[in-house]
Motif scaffolding. Structure first.
Motif: not given
Lengths: 447, 161
Positions: A356-357, A354, A374-375, A363, A360-361
């Motif tokens: 790392q996601l 979560s 969510r984490c 946001r 990743m870009k």
């Protein structure tokens, strides 16, 4: 000191103290041993008792582990104070102790045989000797004949004597008995117990040699054809023989028994030792197999004779049963740890992925917020998994019956069920009533 | 590229699917248990299967064995919590092409996925030709008369068969 002279590996110590998954490369054991040695050295310095050097109490067996040195000379445990002296045999093997015990019994038996044979031979030979003495004395009495003189005396007719060797006759005298009891032979030193005239047997020392004397009384009637029945003469016969030959025979026999017993001991000792050694072979094999069992290897295949020997069969069965239970427990524990690891790793993988996601870009703020929430949810779930696993571990480690057993209120449960079904029941025109005692509690057993 | 993700943990599956979609732009199908994963693998062609081991209904190892039993050469990347050499050997012998131990790095997962697809040489994605167009579903390129027209389009999932 529970296991003197037994090598205990570092791994075994770690597993005993901590957990079998403890990092084996840790030097915690070395540190503890070093501290223990220092404390032992300090304690020994205070104590006046002589003993081994403190550093030698815990011996380092290079590449194998540690070993407690055996207590020297049966010294008592320093912890327990001045205890009783321990036999050195207690530290020996069972075979050694049995062999020593059997040999000691054999030796004692041999000594008893020698003593008994001495008593028996002494009794038998002296009884025969006494019979011989009485027989010879009777022969001498038979050789007392009429002297054919005017005083009607009696005399010993040597031609009628049938007693062998001259040495037996050396102390022989024929005397006229005085009015009182017979006097002893002149120049003899009768022993105190033999001094009484009523004693038919007594011993005397003649020139340093022991003689056994027999005394018998008799009477001879001279000229029984004369008016008045003749003259009656009282005769006392004292006959003695040296006991040297009897003793020689007795000691010869005893020597034979003693030699025979010693020979038997020499022959049967090694034989018994071998038989005991061989007889205890199943026990030694069992012990050797049991010593090979470890956390890594549960292999235990007792020999067939260990199962069939009545004394060893229960022990073998007990070892097998315990090992099977232990192995099962270890398998269960490993399975539990494996499952727990899987659950935890998955949960950690969720949290990690979560995060790392998110990175990743680029946001938006809202996306980051949603991702962080969510984490957080993932972290809470991870926490819940850990709590559940700890509860499960506690429940599994709890001894059945040690804690309060959970209970359920049956009446309350029924009332709730009826309340939930009340709507459906009313739609179908069914009336449901609960008839249950107020305190109907069901207990749940661990079994 | 189309990837089949077989993972029973919903949150992890979401993350993995998102990472595979957002990163290398793979099309991802998700199966929640072993039986569904096996059915997906039978009915569709995938460039890669990302397979968890501990699955409900049918465990990952059985899915793998069924797959190889059908002579299906699709590369399989196994996700496992077990790290022992014995279990890894068992996995590889059963037909796995690679494995990742949990918790893994998403970047490493994507790199391994790409490598496996490269080695698979696009067996599941043939070259499409026609109308002077040459569509390479493996390289995700479109050429017209040999000239590169499109490279790594936003999504090629629609090109997958």
């Amino acid at each position: 000191m529970h296991r003197p002279r037994v090598i205990v590996s570092k791994r075994e110590l770690l597993e005993h103290l901590y957990d079998y998954n403890w990092e084996h490369h840790s030097n915690v054991i070395e540190a503890h041993v070093s501290n223990l040695r220092k404390k032992l050295a300090a304690a020994a310095a205070k104590s006046a008792a002589a003993g081994p050097e403190p550093a030698e109490i815990i011996e380092t067996m290079r590449g194998r582990g540690y070993r407690l040195a055996a207590e020297a000379g049966g010294r008592s445990n320093p912890r327990s104070g001045a205890g009783p002296m321990k036999s050195p045999l207690l530290h020996r093997s069972i075979a050694f102790r049995l062999i020593v015990a059997v040999l000691a019994v054999e030796l004692l038996s041999a000594v008893l045989v020698v003593f008994l044979s001495f008593g028996y031979e002494r009794h038998t030979h002296f009884h025969a000797f006494d019979v011989l003495l009485f027989g010879h004395a009777d022969s001498i009495l038979g050789a007392v004949q009429d002297a054919e003189d005017a005083q009607d005396n009696v005399m010993l007719v040597k031609a009628d004597l049938h007693v062998p060797p001259e040495r037996h006759l050396r102390g022989l005298r024929l005397e006229r008995p005085p009015a009182g009891p017979l006097t002893e032979l002149a120049g003899r030193r009768p022993r105190p117990y033999a001094a009484a005239a009523a004693q038919p047997l007594f011993a005397v020392d003649v020139n340093g040699r022991e003689y056994r004397i027999v005394r018998i009384y008799g009477s001879r009637v001279v000229d029984p054809g004369k008016p008045g029945g003749g003259t009656q003469r009282q005769v006392a016969i004292l006959y003695g023989a040296p006991t040297f030959y009897v003793w020689k025979t007795i000691f010869g026999t005893v020597e034979f028994y003693a030699g025979g017993s010693l020979l038997l001991l020499l022959v049967t000792g090694p034989l018994i030792a071998w038989l005991l050694h061989r007889g205890l072979l199943p026990l030694r094999q069992l012990a050797a197999l049991a010593s090979k069992v470890s956390v890594d290897s549960w292999q235990f295949s007792p020999p067939a004779n260990a199962r069939t020997t009545p004394e060893l069969a229960p022990l073998t069965h007990a070892i097998e049963s315990v090992l099977q239970r232990l192995e099962r427990s270890f398998v269960q524990q490993r399975a539990f740890v494996s499952d727990a690891a899987h659950e935890l790793k998955t949960a950690v993988a969720v949290v990690k992925s979560s995060l790392q996601l998110l990175g990743m870009k680029s946001r938006s703020v809202e996306e980051y917020k949603a991702g962080l929430e969510r984490c957080l949810a993932d972290s809470l779930r991870l926490e819940e998994i850990v709590a559940n696993m700890l509860a499960l571990a506690r429940q599994e480690s709890a001894t059945p019956g040690s804690g309060p057993e959970p209970a359920a209120d049956l009446a309350e449960c029924l009332r709730r069920t009826v309340a939930q079904l009340a709507t459906i029941a009313s739609l179908r025109g069914v009336q449901v009533e609960v008839a249950c005692p107020a305190s109907s509690r069901l207990s749940c057993s661990h079994r | 590229m189309r990837v089949l993700l077989v993972e029973d943990e919903v949150r992890l599956a979401d993350n993995l699917a998102a990472a595979l979609r957002d990163g290398p732009r793979f099309a991802v199908d998700w199966a929640e248990d072993g039986l569904a994963g096996d059915e997906f693998a039978q009915n569709r062609c995938y460039d890669l299967i990302v397979l968890d081991l501990m699955l409900p209904k049918l465990d990952g190892l059985s899915v793998l064995k069924r797959l190889r039993g059908r002579q299906d050469p699709t590369p399989v990347l196994v996700l496992t919590a077990k790290e022992g050499a014995e279990s890894i050997v068992q996995l590889l012998n059963a037909g796995a092409d690679d494995y990742l131990a949990k918790p893994f790095d998403l970047g490493e997962l994507i790199a391994r996925a790409k490598a496996l697809i490269r080695r698979g040489k696009g067996a599941a994605h043939p070259m499409l030709t026609g109308l002077a167009l040459e569509i390479n579903t493996l390289e995700q390129t479109v050429r017209r008369e040999g000239v590169l027209v499109i490279s790594r389009p936003p999504s090629t999932a629609f090109l997958s068969t």
